[in-house]
Every structure is written in structure tokens, then in C-alpha cells.
Enzyme design. Structure first.
Site, short mmCIF file in Angstrom:
data_model
loop_
_atom_site.label_atom_id
_atom_site.label_comp_id
_atom_site.label_asym_id
_atom_site.label_seq_id
_atom_site.Cartn_x
_atom_site.Cartn_y
_atom_site.Cartn_z
N HIS A 232 28.80 -21.48 26.66
CA HIS A 232 29.29 -21.60 25.28
C HIS A 232 30.33 -20.53 24.97
O HIS A 232 30.21 -19.39 25.40
CB HIS A 232 28.13 -21.41 24.29
CG HIS A 232 27.31 -22.62 24.05
ND1 HIS A 232 26.27 -23.00 24.86
CD2 HIS A 232 27.38 -23.56 23.07
CE1 HIS A 232 25.72 -24.11 24.39
NE2 HIS A 232 26.38 -24.47 23.31
N ASN B 39 27.04 -15.30 32.70
CA ASN B 39 26.67 -15.90 31.41
C ASN B 39 25.36 -15.33 30.88
O ASN B 39 25.27 -14.95 29.71
CB ASN B 39 26.55 -17.42 31.58
CG ASN B 39 26.40 -18.15 30.25
OD1 ASN B 39 26.67 -17.59 29.19
ND2 ASN B 39 25.97 -19.40 30.31
#
Length: 268
Positions: free
Chosen positions: A121, A152
Site C-alpha cells: 500500500h 514492507n
DNA sequence: CTGTACTGC
DNA sequence: GCAGTACAG
């Protein structure tokens, strides 16, 4: 002529009053109820939009982005994170959808399947937990970039949590984030989604009288180094991306904020 | 929190 | 394609 001056003055006052009224009306129409009596300005995220190098800006309800078709991802995603939006409500993760608002249409999530890379994201789901609608809206492929899982869930995740910490502490921050989209990047999938070698994030805090700005440039690999070691002047990110961040600010203020890379006003 | 993968319809 | 469940940093 005194009488004439007086009439002019009255006319000016009336004009100001009318414009103020219209301005306030417009402001009011932007107010939207998010939950249980909490009133938030809708699209406040559009107040500090960066420039677009692709002329492909899309406004969603809770964030905006500029899409780069060549790289099949956003060059920036921008949004405001208010203090009272940082909540711990859990929502089920939906499937990623193609962003119909992007003219050229975003990539399909299948490009990421078995690629070895996360659907990382840009506007984090964790920043939009204040409503299911806001949460689900982050699950568009225009809002993701290929990220190594260790990056991430590692340093990038640490930075996102720090942003939420600052948002709570500073009564809200503005965030702009994305990958550095250069030429000849490696890609994944049939649609050739580019894998950035660096990711950036810019935080702007206008909660006090002296606004503050902080830029991060992080290589696309996990690191256990302290986050402040990745602080850079926003000018450097502008040079790398060709994007002008926070162009709405007064030039003097913008120049001062973007030239510096001090993090002394930010608690890590 | 950040995610992927597998089973089964 | 979607739901439920299991698992990992």
C-alpha cells in the site's frame, strides 16, 4: 468627495461579506459526516496536492493520486491523516480492484501474484480504518507498488506506524508518498509493473504556527537502521521525481521547509 | 501492524 | 472470483 468615499467603502464591505458568505457556504458543503457526529472536511487531502508529471490525477474520497501508466502505479499518493482518524477498528481485507477512475486503468492484481513481491500500500490501510468505506478504498491497484515483503513489513511498516504516531501527537499531518519512478526499472507481470529502487514519504505538519516538513528516502530493501537516518531534504526528492510537492505553500516557506533536513522538531 | 497461500465452491 | 482459514516478518 466624502459621500462618494463612504459609498465605495460600503460597497467594498458588502462585496467582502458576500464573498465570505459564499466561501463559508462552500466550506460547509465540504463537510461530511464520517461517523457518529464527527465532522470532517471531505477532500482536505486535495488542499496540498503535488504537481503531476503525467497529467493523470485522480481524486478518491479519502486520498488523491497521480498515476503513471508507464510504470503501472502512482507517482504519488496524497492524503491528510487527522488525529481522530487514527483508530484501531479492524476490517476484513477485501480483494484489490482496478481503479476505474484512472483513465488508462490501473494494473490487475494478478501482476503481483507469485511475483515474489508484496502488494505494498502507498496510502496504508492502517491509516484509513476510521470507516469501512475508507479502508476498502485503499484496496485499489492504483494505490499499490511492488515491495519486497521484508521491506514492507520491516522499515516501511515502521515508518507508517511513526506517521500514525505523529498524526495523533500533532493533531494531524499531510502525507505524500510513492516510489521513485525512474526509467529501466525491473518489472513484474504481463503489464510490467515497475519495481522502484527507492520509496519516499513526505510529512507536513501545520498544527502549530511554525509549519514543519520531513522527507524520507528509503532504499527498497529492509533495514534495521533508525528511521531518522533516512531523512533527506524534500528538494532532493523533487529532483529525483520531477514533482513539485506542496506548491500551494507560500514560496518563501516552501523553499525554507524543503531545503532543510532537520528532524529536531520530530520525536522518533 | 505488514502481508501471502491454500482449500473449496 | 470469493470465503474461510492458516501462517510469517
Amino acid at each position: 468627495m466624502k459621500r462618494r468615499n463612504l459609498l465605495s467603502l460600503i460597497a467594498v464591505i458588502i462585496l467582502i461579506a458576500v464573498f465570505s458568505f459564499e466561501y463559508l457556504q462552500e466550506k460547509e458543503t465540504q463537510d461530511v459526516i464520517i461517523s457518529e457526529g464527527q465532522t470532517e472536511k471531505e477532500n482536505t487531502n486535495t488542499y496540498f496536492l503535488p504537481t503531476s508529471t503525467t497529467n493523470s490525477v485522480v481524486h478518491h474520497k479519502f486520498y488523491s493520486l497521480s498515476y503513471s501508466e508507464a510504470h503501472e502505479q502512482a507517482e504519488w499518493v496524497a492524503y491528510e491523516l487527522k488525529a481522530n482518524q487514527v483508530v484501531s477498528t479492524n476490517h476484513k481485507r477485501p480483494y484489490f480492484q482496478i481503479d476505474k477512475s484512472v483513465k488508462t486503468e490501473g494494473a490487475h492484481w494478478r501482476n503481483y501474484k507469485n511475483s515474489g513481491y508484496d502488494r505494498g500500500h502507498l496510502c496504508p490501510a492502517g491509516d484509513r480504518k476510521f470507516s469501512k468505506e475508507a479502508h476498502d478504498e485503499t484496496f485499489l491497484t492504483s494505490n499499490i507498488s511492488p515491495q519486497e515483503h521484508e521491506f514492507n513489513s520491516g522499515i516501511w511498516n515502521r515508518l507508517e506506524q511513526k506517521v500514525r504516531y505523529w498524526a495523533k501527537r500533532k493533531d494531524g499531518v499531510f502525507v505524500v508518498t510513492g516510489g521513485i519512478l525512474s526509467d529501466e526499472l525491473k518489472t513484474i507481470g504481463e503489464e510490467h509493473v515497475a519495481i522502484p529502487e527507492y520509496f519516499y514519504k513526505i510529512i507536513y505538519d501545520q498544527s502549530s504556527k511554525s509549519p514543519k516538513m520531513l522527507g524520507f528516502l528509503i532504499p527498497h530493501e529492509n533495514s534495521n537502521e533508525a528511521l531518522y537516518k533516512f531523512v533527506v531534504p524534500v528538494d532532493q526528492i523533487e529532483e529525483l521525481t520531477g514533482i513539485d510537492f506542496f506548491p500551494q505553500l507560500n514560496d518563501k516557506i516552501e523553499n525554507t521547509l524543503e531545503r532543510q533536513s532537520s528532524y529536531k522538531n520530530w520525536s522518533f
